[in-house]
Design a protein around this motif. Sequence first.
Motif, PDB file in Angstrom:
ATOM      1  N   GLY A  48       0.840  -1.178   0.000  1.00 42.64           N
ATOM      2  CA  GLY A  48       0.000   0.000   0.000  1.00 42.64           C
ATOM      3  C   GLY A  48       0.880   1.233   0.000  1.00 42.64           C
ATOM      4  N   GLN A  49       0.322   2.358   0.381  1.00 45.34           N
ATOM      5  CA  GLN A  49       1.093   3.594   0.397  1.00 45.34           C
ATOM      6  C   GLN A  49       2.045   3.580   1.590  1.00 45.34           C
ATOM      7  N   THR A  50       3.318   3.765   1.327  1.00 46.57           N
ATOM      8  CA  THR A  50       4.328   3.750   2.389  1.00 46.57           C
ATOM      9  C   THR A  50       5.177   5.003   2.314  1.00 46.57           C
ATOM     10  N   GLN A  51       5.750   5.357   3.432  1.00 51.71           N
ATOM     11  CA  GLN A  51       6.687   6.483   3.515  1.00 51.71           C
ATOM     12  C   GLN A  51       7.949   5.962   4.197  1.00 51.71           C
ATOM     13  N   TRP A  52       9.079   6.073   3.512  1.00 50.60           N
ATOM     14  CA  TRP A  52      10.345   5.589   4.055  1.00 50.60           C
ATOM     15  C   TRP A  52      10.999   6.645   4.937  1.00 50.60           C
ATOM     16  N   PHE A  53      11.623   6.181   6.057  1.00 56.52           N
ATOM     17  CA  PHE A  53      12.313   7.057   7.001  1.00 56.52           C
ATOM     18  C   PHE A  53      13.741   6.571   7.209  1.00 56.52           C
ATOM     19  N   ASP A  54      14.556   7.422   7.800  1.00 56.29           N
ATOM     20  CA  ASP A  54      15.905   7.065   8.258  1.00 56.29           C
ATOM     21  C   ASP A  54      16.727   6.379   7.176  1.00 56.29           C
ATOM     22  N   TYR A  55      16.703   6.948   5.979  1.00 53.70           N
ATOM     23  CA  TYR A  55      17.493   6.413   4.866  1.00 53.70           C
ATOM     24  C   TYR A  55      17.178   4.954   4.553  1.00 53.70           C
ATOM     25  N   GLY A  56      15.927   4.570   4.681  1.00 53.04           N
ATOM     26  CA  GLY A  56      15.501   3.214   4.334  1.00 53.04           C
ATOM     27  C   GLY A  56      15.545   2.226   5.478  1.00 53.04           C
ATOM     28  N   ASP A  57      15.841   2.691   6.689  1.00 53.78           N
ATOM     29  CA  ASP A  57      15.885   1.781   7.836  1.00 53.78           C
ATOM     30  C   ASP A  57      14.496   1.477   8.386  1.00 53.78           C
ATOM     31  N   SER A  58      13.510   2.328   8.104  1.00 59.74           N
ATOM     32  CA  SER A  58      12.147   2.105   8.584  1.00 59.74           C
ATOM     33  C   SER A  58      11.169   2.748   7.610  1.00 59.74           C
TER      34      SER A  58
END
Length: 91
Positions: A48-58
Amino acid sequence: MKKIIYILFFVILPVIYAKDGITTEVDSSLLTIDRIFLNREFSAKGLGQTQWFDYGDSYAKLESSENLKSGEDIVKYDVQSGKREIIVPAE
């Protein structure tokens, strides 16, 4: 003799094959083009719709709220550990 052959090929044989096609059931253990592409039986579900954080760590995504039936929580997942954290609860 020609009439008998015409009757056999154009009347009797189509009726036999049409009846045979109606009564046979499709074997669900066989892969078919329809099952793969038309019915989408084997398609994968996306995140689904996602938002990546911390340079792809979460990443974060919307999920149905356990507390509010019509609401959605914003939930953060850590990629390596799989830890789930509700960062914005539905209210």
